[in-house]
Motif scaffolding. Structure first.
Motif, PDB file in Angstrom:
ATOM      1  N   ALA A 197      -6.958   6.401  -2.233  1.00 18.76           N
ATOM      2  CA  ALA A 197      -6.305   7.231  -3.241  1.00 18.76           C
ATOM      3  C   ALA A 197      -4.872   6.762  -3.429  1.00 18.76           C
ATOM      4  CB  ALA A 197      -6.316   8.698  -2.796  1.00 18.76           C
ATOM      5  N   ARG A 198      -4.383   6.896  -4.628  1.00 11.57           N
ATOM      6  CA  ARG A 198      -3.026   6.491  -4.960  1.00 11.57           C
ATOM      7  C   ARG A 198      -1.988   7.269  -4.158  1.00 11.57           C
ATOM      8  NH1 ARG A 198      -0.446   4.062  -9.367  1.00 11.57           N
ATOM      9  NH2 ARG A 198       1.641   4.863  -9.803  1.00 11.57           N
ATOM     10  N   ARG A 199      -2.163   8.576  -4.093  1.00  8.25           N
ATOM     11  CA  ARG A 199      -1.162   9.468  -3.510  1.00  8.25           C
ATOM     12  C   ARG A 199      -1.373   9.665  -2.012  1.00  8.25           C
ATOM     13  NH1 ARG A 199       1.268  12.592  -7.797  1.00  8.25           N
ATOM     14  NH2 ARG A 199       0.445  11.846  -9.773  1.00  8.25           N
ATOM     15  N   ASN A 200      -0.351  10.203  -1.363  1.00  5.64           N
ATOM     16  CA  ASN A 200      -0.467  10.470   0.069  1.00  5.64           C
ATOM     17  C   ASN A 200      -1.190  11.795   0.299  1.00  5.64           C
ATOM     18  OD1 ASN A 200       1.463  12.486  -0.422  1.00  5.64           O
ATOM     19  ND2 ASN A 200       2.794  11.851   1.249  1.00  5.64           N
ATOM     20  N   ALA A 201      -1.242  12.263   1.539  1.00  9.93           N
ATOM     21  CA  ALA A 201      -1.972  13.489   1.879  1.00  9.93           C
ATOM     22  C   ALA A 201      -1.313  14.746   1.316  1.00  9.93           C
ATOM     23  CB  ALA A 201      -2.128  13.613   3.386  1.00  9.93           C
ATOM     24  N   GLN A 202      -0.063  14.644   0.863  1.00 11.75           N
ATOM     25  CA  GLN A 202       0.610  15.762   0.195  1.00 11.75           C
ATOM     26  C   GLN A 202       0.354  15.744  -1.308  1.00 11.75           C
ATOM     27  OE1 GLN A 202       4.392  14.313   1.967  1.00 11.75           O
ATOM     28  NE2 GLN A 202       4.902  16.491   2.090  1.00 11.75           N
TER      29      GLN A 202
ATOM     30  N   VAL B  81       8.285  -6.490   7.403  1.00 10.09           N
ATOM     31  CA  VAL B  81       7.033  -6.264   6.685  1.00 10.09           C
ATOM     32  C   VAL B  81       6.417  -4.921   7.088  1.00 10.09           C
ATOM     33  CG1 VAL B  81       4.708  -7.161   6.273  1.00 10.09           C
ATOM     34  CG2 VAL B  81       6.620  -8.759   6.581  1.00 10.09           C
ATOM     35  N   VAL B  82       6.244  -4.051   6.100  1.00  7.45           N
ATOM     36  CA  VAL B  82       5.499  -2.801   6.292  1.00  7.45           C
ATOM     37  C   VAL B  82       4.185  -2.995   5.539  1.00  7.45           C
ATOM     38  CG1 VAL B  82       5.449  -0.302   5.946  1.00  7.45           C
ATOM     39  CG2 VAL B  82       7.624  -1.451   6.431  1.00  7.45           C
ATOM     40  N   PRO B  83       3.110  -3.351   6.236  1.00  2.00           N
ATOM     41  CA  PRO B  83       1.882  -3.722   5.536  1.00  2.00           C
ATOM     42  C   PRO B  83       1.097  -2.559   4.954  1.00  2.00           C
ATOM     43  CG  PRO B  83       1.605  -3.999   7.888  1.00  2.00           C
ATOM     44  CD  PRO B  83       3.035  -3.617   7.667  1.00  2.00           C
ATOM     45  N   MET B  84       1.330  -1.330   5.430  1.00  2.00           N
ATOM     46  CA  MET B  84       0.609  -0.177   4.887  1.00  2.00           C
ATOM     47  C   MET B  84       1.519   1.042   4.986  1.00  2.00           C
ATOM     48  SD  MET B  84      -3.058   1.521   6.015  1.00  2.00           S
ATOM     49  CE  MET B  84      -4.087   0.126   5.544  1.00  2.00           C
ATOM     50  N   LEU B  85       2.188   1.354   3.884  1.00  8.47           N
ATOM     51  CA  LEU B  85       3.112   2.491   3.883  1.00  8.47           C
ATOM     52  C   LEU B  85       2.389   3.823   3.749  1.00  8.47           C
ATOM     53  CD1 LEU B  85       6.099   3.352   3.958  1.00  8.47           C
ATOM     54  CD2 LEU B  85       6.059   3.247   1.462  1.00  8.47           C
ATOM     55  N   ASN B  86       1.237   3.828   3.102  1.00 12.26           N
ATOM     56  CA  ASN B  86       0.503   5.067   2.817  1.00 12.26           C
ATOM     57  C   ASN B  86      -0.874   5.038   3.492  1.00 12.26           C
ATOM     58  OD1 ASN B  86      -0.709   7.333   1.694  1.00 12.26           O
ATOM     59  ND2 ASN B  86      -0.510   6.650  -0.418  1.00 12.26           N
TER      60      ASN B  86
ATOM     61  N   GLN C  72       0.808  -1.215   0.000  1.00 12.45           N
ATOM     62  CA  GLN C  72       0.000   0.000   0.000  1.00 12.45           C
ATOM     63  C   GLN C  72       0.841   1.264   0.000  1.00 12.45           C
ATOM     64  OE1 GLN C  72      -3.570  -1.164   2.590  1.00 12.45           O
ATOM     65  NE2 GLN C  72      -4.361   0.311   1.094  1.00 12.45           N
ATOM     66  N   MET C  73       1.875   1.247  -0.826  1.00 12.28           N
ATOM     67  CA  MET C  73       2.584   2.472  -1.155  1.00 12.28           C
ATOM     68  C   MET C  73       1.589   3.380  -1.872  1.00 12.28           C
ATOM     69  SD  MET C  73       6.037   2.722  -3.381  1.00 12.28           S
ATOM     70  CE  MET C  73       7.270   2.944  -2.119  1.00 12.28           C
ATOM     71  N   HIS C  74       0.694   2.754  -2.621  1.00 12.73           N
ATOM     72  CA  HIS C  74      -0.457   3.427  -3.219  1.00 12.73           C
ATOM     73  C   HIS C  74      -1.671   3.023  -2.392  1.00 12.73           C
ATOM     74  CE1 HIS C  74       2.110   3.170  -7.035  1.00 12.73           C
ATOM     75  NE2 HIS C  74       2.178   4.402  -6.564  1.00 12.73           N
ATOM     76  N   GLY C  75      -2.329   4.007  -1.816  1.00 13.47           N
ATOM     77  CA  GLY C  75      -3.438   3.728  -0.910  1.00 13.47           C
ATOM     78  C   GLY C  75      -4.600   2.994  -1.534  1.00 13.47           C
ATOM     79  N   ASP C  76      -4.728   3.079  -2.852  1.00  9.12           N
ATOM     80  CA  ASP C  76      -5.836   2.416  -3.530  1.00  9.12           C
ATOM     81  C   ASP C  76      -5.442   1.037  -4.077  1.00  9.12           C
ATOM     82  OD1 ASP C  76      -4.169   3.317  -5.559  1.00  9.12           O
ATOM     83  OD2 ASP C  76      -5.782   4.169  -6.773  1.00  9.12           O
ATOM     84  N   GLU C  77      -4.386   0.457  -3.532  1.00 12.35           N
ATOM     85  CA  GLU C  77      -3.942  -0.878  -3.929  1.00 12.35           C
ATOM     86  C   GLU C  77      -3.839  -1.766  -2.684  1.00 12.35           C
ATOM     87  OE1 GLU C  77      -0.379  -0.619  -6.293  1.00 12.35           O
ATOM     88  OE2 GLU C  77      -1.318   0.721  -7.741  1.00 12.35           O
ATOM     89  N   PRO C  78      -4.987  -2.194  -2.161  1.00  6.77           N
ATOM     90  CA  PRO C  78      -5.009  -2.855  -0.853  1.00  6.77           C
ATOM     91  C   PRO C  78      -4.780  -4.361  -0.839  1.00  6.77           C
ATOM     92  CG  PRO C  78      -7.240  -2.525  -1.596  1.00  6.77           C
ATOM     93  CD  PRO C  78      -6.340  -1.885  -2.637  1.00  6.77           C
ATOM     94  N   SER C  79      -4.697  -5.028  -1.976  1.00  8.95           N
ATOM     95  CA  SER C  79      -4.749  -6.493  -1.934  1.00  8.95           C
ATOM     96  C   SER C  79      -3.540  -7.148  -1.276  1.00  8.95           C
ATOM     97  CB  SER C  79      -4.966  -7.070  -3.333  1.00  8.95           C
ATOM     98  OG  SER C  79      -3.872  -6.778  -4.164  1.00  8.95           O
ATOM     99  N   ALA C  80      -2.371  -6.553  -1.326  1.00  7.83           N
ATOM    100  CA  ALA C  80      -1.194  -7.185  -0.731  1.00  7.83           C
ATOM    101  C   ALA C  80      -1.173  -7.052   0.786  1.00  7.83           C
ATOM    102  CB  ALA C  80       0.078  -6.609  -1.336  1.00  7.83           C
ATOM    103  N   THR C  81      -1.896  -6.074   1.344  1.00  4.33           N
ATOM    104  CA  THR C  81      -1.886  -5.901   2.798  1.00  4.33           C
ATOM    105  C   THR C  81      -2.434  -7.135   3.507  1.00  4.33           C
ATOM    106  OG1 THR C  81      -1.941  -3.506   2.611  1.00  4.33           O
ATOM    107  CG2 THR C  81      -2.729  -4.445   4.682  1.00  4.33           C
ATOM    108  N   PRO C  82      -3.634  -7.626   3.188  1.00  9.80           N
ATOM    109  CA  PRO C  82      -4.088  -8.854   3.851  1.00  9.80           C
ATOM    110  C   PRO C  82      -3.244 -10.065   3.465  1.00  9.80           C
ATOM    111  CG  PRO C  82      -5.670  -8.184   2.174  1.00  9.80           C
ATOM    112  CD  PRO C  82      -4.668  -7.068   2.310  1.00  9.80           C
ATOM    113  N   ALA C  83      -2.680 -10.059   2.265  1.00 14.74           N
ATOM    114  CA  ALA C  83      -1.818 -11.173   1.862  1.00 14.74           C
ATOM    115  C   ALA C  83      -0.585 -11.241   2.766  1.00 14.74           C
ATOM    116  CB  ALA C  83      -1.407 -11.023   0.402  1.00 14.74           C
ATOM    117  N   LEU C  84      -0.008 -10.093   3.110  1.00 14.85           N
ATOM    118  CA  LEU C  84       1.150 -10.081   4.006  1.00 14.85           C
ATOM    119  C   LEU C  84       0.768 -10.555   5.410  1.00 14.85           C
ATOM    120  CD1 LEU C  84       2.941  -6.782   2.935  1.00 14.85           C
ATOM    121  CD2 LEU C  84       3.746  -9.139   2.609  1.00 14.85           C
ATOM    122  N   LEU C  85      -0.400 -10.133   5.887  1.00 16.18           N
ATOM    123  CA  LEU C  85      -0.852 -10.589   7.204  1.00 16.18           C
ATOM    124  C   LEU C  85      -1.091 -12.092   7.202  1.00 16.18           C
ATOM    125  CD1 LEU C  85      -3.337  -7.724   8.137  1.00 16.18           C
ATOM    126  CD2 LEU C  85      -0.928  -7.948   8.752  1.00 16.18           C
TER     127      LEU C  85
END
Length: 184
Positions: free
Chosen positions: A114-119, A101-106, A63-76
């Motif tokens: 959203a793809r981008r961060n708050a900036q 493991v960094v499961p949610m970078l963004n 989740q370097m891109h906030g709108d790409e969540p599928s790998a987060t539960p896969a890592l858990l």
């Protein structure tokens, strides 16, 4: 049965992840370590989960891109399976590797789906400037642990096919060549 997923159904909120990580740490108190490694632009905690005790370090982030969540539960699921199932293969992985493991970078992007961060910065393009706290967190973890291998996990575009066939791609892998000629 195929279930159509909308962004609202697919997104994983930061608070949900924090709950899931705490539960995972409680299930595996001696074999999984949780550490806060920084905060997002909006102050959300970014967690590092460490498992395994091997000399070779591998870093995985999602989740370097906030709108790409599928790998987060896969890592858990990966962490839980490796630690819960006493298979010889799992033991070999955990004895040979230390998984970082960094499961949610963004987390700010995840909150907005959203793809981008708050900036409004794509963290995947911030490796040189390090103008985002999330980019600095990622580099800090990398510098501190110096992993041999890093996996930057992204969702696959749901319209991507395998070559020129109608078969949908399930995963895509970009691997940097081990030699200048591209033979390794």
């Amino acid at each position: 049965c195929v279930i159509a997923r909308t962004p609202e159904h697919a997104r994983r909120l930061h608070a949900e992840l924090a709950t899931e990580l705490r539960a995972l740490a409680l299930r595996h108190p001696r074999t999984l370590a949780l550490e806060s490694v920084g905060r997002s632009v909006e102050g959300r905690e970014i967690q590092l989960a460490t498992l395994g005790s091997g000399p070779r370090r591998v870093m995985l982030w999602s989740q370097m891109h906030g709108d790409e969540p599928s790998a987060t539960p896969a890592l858990l699921d990966l962490a839980d399976t490796l630690l819960a199932v006493p298979a010889p293969e799992h033991r070999a992985i955990l004895e040979g590797l230390t998984l970082l493991v960094v499961p949610m970078l963004n987390p700010d992007g995840a909150e907005r789906y959203a793809r981008r961060n708050a900036q409004a910065i794509d963290i995947n393009r911030d490796a040189l400037h390090l103008s985002t706290p999330e980019g600095r967190v990622l580099k800090g973890v990398r510098d501190r642990f110096q992993p041999e291998l890093g996996f930057n996990l992204h969702d696959q575009n749901r319209r991507t096919t395998v070559g020129n066939t109608p078969v949908l791609a399930t995963i895509s892998l970009l691997a940097v060549s081990g030699d200048r000629e591209g033979t390794v």
